[in-house]
Enzyme design. Structure first.
Site, PDB file in Angstrom:
ATOM      1  CG  HIS A  73      -0.076  -0.205   2.536  1.00  0.00           C
ATOM      2  ND1 HIS A  73       0.450   1.096   3.006  1.00  0.00           N
ATOM      3  CD2 HIS A  73       0.140  -1.110   3.280  1.00  0.00           C
ATOM      4  CE1 HIS A  73       0.994   0.712   4.052  1.00  0.00           C
ATOM      5  NE2 HIS A  73       0.840  -0.547   4.456  1.00  0.00           N
ATOM      6  CG  ASP A 355       5.595  -3.579   6.092  1.00  0.00           C
ATOM      7  OD1 ASP A 355       4.706  -4.159   6.505  1.00  0.00           O
ATOM      8  OD2 ASP A 355       6.198  -2.610   6.960  1.00  0.00           O
TER       9      ASP A 355
END
Length: 454
Positions: A73, A355
Site C-alpha cells: 500500500h 510490507d
C-alpha cells in the site's frame, strides 16, 4: 526500509499488528556510507520525477502473456502514536490542487464516488474507496499514498496495455484477478493503481477478493514451523537490541522528553510515528521537556540497518520466509503454468498487500540485495512466450522497476549459461514445487511445516 517483526504471541497467520520495524539496505545503490536519512527518503517514496523502469523489456520476438503484480500500500498515517505527544497534523482529504497531485486524481475521485455496489468479498464492500478525513485516522492512506499508486498504474498501463497489448479493449472480468487484505489502505491502493491502469473501468467487470491473511496463505496457513522460526527471529532481534547501549540511551532520552517510562516508549514503536513526520516534512514532536530530534531518529534507523545485516547472516528469517510465502508463490506458479498451457484467464493479477507480505517474498526468492519494501513498492512477475519456440516460456521478476531475475536463488546460475535475458519458467516451477523444501530436508510444504529442519 522498515520491517514488521512480531514481538507478541503470533497469530494464526504468523504475524501480529504489534510489531517492530527495520531496514533492508540495497547493497547496489546505497551511498558508500550508511546514511539513515537517505534511507528514510527512499522509503518515503515521495512522488517527484518520472520513474524509469525495466518492465516490459524483452527481445522483439518474445510475446508478453501474463503479468502478476504484488504491491505494498501507499503512504499511510502511523499505526502507532508516541504517548503524550500531539499526533502529526496530516490531512487525508483528496485535494487535486494540493501537492503531490496527479493529472487523473480528480477523475479518480469522481469514478470512486459514483461507483455502484461493486463486487467485493465480504467486509471489503463496507470500506471507503478513497481516504476522506480532514485529520487522518490511524493507518489511513494519505493523498501521497493515492498518488503513488496512480503513478504505478499509469506506468504499468503505458508498458503493458499501450505497448504490449496485454489486455484487449474489450477485456472481461475473467482476465483479471484482484485480491487485497481487509484494510482500507490496501483496497484504496489497489483501486488507485487499477484506475490509471484501466481508466474509467466498468465497475461490473471488477471483482475484488478479500484475503484475511497478511501473508496471503489462504487455506494453507497451518504451519507450526513457520511460527517457530518467526519466534526465533524475534529472540535474535531482541538480543541485538539489548546489546545496543547507544540505542538504549536514545530511548531513555526520548522517554524523559515525553514523560513516560522507557519501556512504554519502546513499546509504542516510535519509529513508525517518526517516519510519518519525516515523510511529510513535519517537525518532530516537542514537549515542555524538549524536542525529539533528528539525532534520535538517526540512531534508531542505524540500529535497524545493523539488525538487518545480522538478519542476513543468521538466516533464521529466510527459513520463516520460505514457509510463509510458499502458498502465495505456489498459487503464482500454478497460474503461470495454466497460462503457458494456453488458458486466457487471469492474465493480469494484482495483489494489494503490506510490507510483511512483500519482504518475505523477496527473502524467499533470494533477492537479498533489494531494499525493504518502501511505500507503494511493486514486485512484478512477467511471463513471456518465445515467438521462435512457442512452447517455451520464460519469466522476469522486477522490483520497483529493476530487473532482479538473476538475483533469485533459482536463476543465478542460468544467467552464467544463457544469453537470454530471462529465466525459463520451469526453473521457477521447480523451485516452488520442490527446491524450497530442500532447506528443511523435506519433500513437501506439509512436511516442512511439521518437521524441524536439520
Amino acid at each position: 526500509l522498515v520491517h514488521l517483526i512480531p514481538v507478541n504471541p503470533v497469530r494464526e497467520d504468523g504475524l501480529n499488528p504489534k510489531s517492530r520495524k527495520r531496514i533492508m539496505p540495497d547493497l547496489l545503490t546505497e551511498p558508500p556510507a550508511i546514511d539513515p536519512v537517505y534511507e528514510a527518503h527512499v522509503y518515503c517514496n515521495i512522488p517527484t520525477i518520472a520513474e524509469r523502469s525495466m518492465e516490459g523489456h524483452a527481445p522483439h520476438y518474445f510475446k508478453l502473456v501474463s503479468v502478476q503484480v504484488l504491491i505494498r500500500h501507499g503512504d499511510r498515517y502511523p499505526l502507532y502514536t508516541i504517548p503524550k505527544t500531539k499526533r502529526p497534523d496530516i490531512d487525508c482529504m483528496l485535494v487535486p490542487s494540493r501537492k503531490p497531485s496527479h493529472p487523473q486524481l480528480e477523475a479518480f475521485i469522481k469514478h470512486m464516488s459514483k461507483a455502484p455496489a461493486a463486487q467485493m468479498d465480504g467486509s471489503l464492500s463496507s470500506l471507503p474507496r478513497f481516504p476522506s478525513h480532514s485529520l487522518c485516522e490511524m493507518g489511513e492512506l494519505t493523498q501521497t499514498g493515492v498518488i503513488q499508486h496512480l503513478r504505478n498504474g499509469r506506468l504499468l498501463r503505458d508498458i503493458y496495455i499501450n505497448k504490449h497489448k496485454l489486455l484487449p479493449g474489450d477485456w472481461t472480468a475473467k482476465q483479471l484477478y484482484l485480491e487485497t487484505t481487509g484494510k482500507s489502505r490496501t483496497l484504496q491502493s489497489a483501486l488507485a493503481l487499477l484506475y490509471t491502469f484501466l481508466p474509467d473501468f466498468d465497475w461490473k467487470k471488477i471483482y475484488m477478493r478479500h484475503q484475511w491473511s497478511t501473508i496471503f496463505c489462504s487455506g494453507s496457513c497451518d504451519c507450526p514451523m513457520r511460527n517457530h522460526y518467526l519466534e526465533e527471529e524475534q529472540r535474535r532481534q531482541y538480543s541485538l537490541r539489548v546489546k545496543n547501549n547507544n540505542l538504549e540511551k536514545i530511548y531513555v532520552d526520548m522517554a524523559k522528553i515525553v514523560g513516560i517510562p522507557t519501556r512504554q516508549l519502546r513499546a509504542s514503536n516510535p519509529i513508525d510515528s517518526l517516519l510519518c513526520y519525516f515523510c511529510h516534512n513535519v517537525s518532530f514532536p516537542c514537549t515542555k521537556a524538549g524536542c525529539i530530534g533528528m539525532e534520535h531518529f538517526k540512531v534508531i534507523k542505524r540500529h535497524q540497518l545493523e539488525d538487518d545485516r545480522e538478519r542476513q547472516e543468521k538466516k533464521i528469517y529466510f527459513l520463516y520466509a520460505l514457509l510463509a510465502t510458499h502458498p502465495l508463490l505456489n498459487q503464482t506458479v500454478n497460474r503461470l503454468q495454466r497460462i503457458a498451457e494456453g488458458k486466457k484467464e487471469e492474465v493480469f493479477v494484482l495483489y494489494s498487500a503490506h510490507d510483511v507480505t512483500l519482504s518475505p517474498v523477496l527473502s524467499a526468492l533470494g533477492i537479498t540485495e533489494a531494499r525493504f519494501p518502501r511505500f507503494a513498492a511493486r514486485l512484478v512477475f512477467e511471463l513471456w512466450q518465445d515467438g521462435k519456440r512457442p512452447k517455451e516460456h520464460f519469466i522476469r521478476i522486477l522490483y520497483n522497476g529493476a530487473d532482479v531475475t538473476f538475483q533469485t536463488l533459482f536463476c543465478k546460475d542460468h544467467y552464467k549459461l544463457s544469453s537470454k535475458p530471462m529465466c525459463p519458467l520451469e526453473k521457477f516451477v521447480n523451485f516452488v514445487k520442490r527446491d524450497m523444501f530442500l532447506f528443511f530436508n523435506s519433500t513437501s510444504y506439509y512436511d516442512a511445516c511439521h518437521r524441524r529442519a536439520l
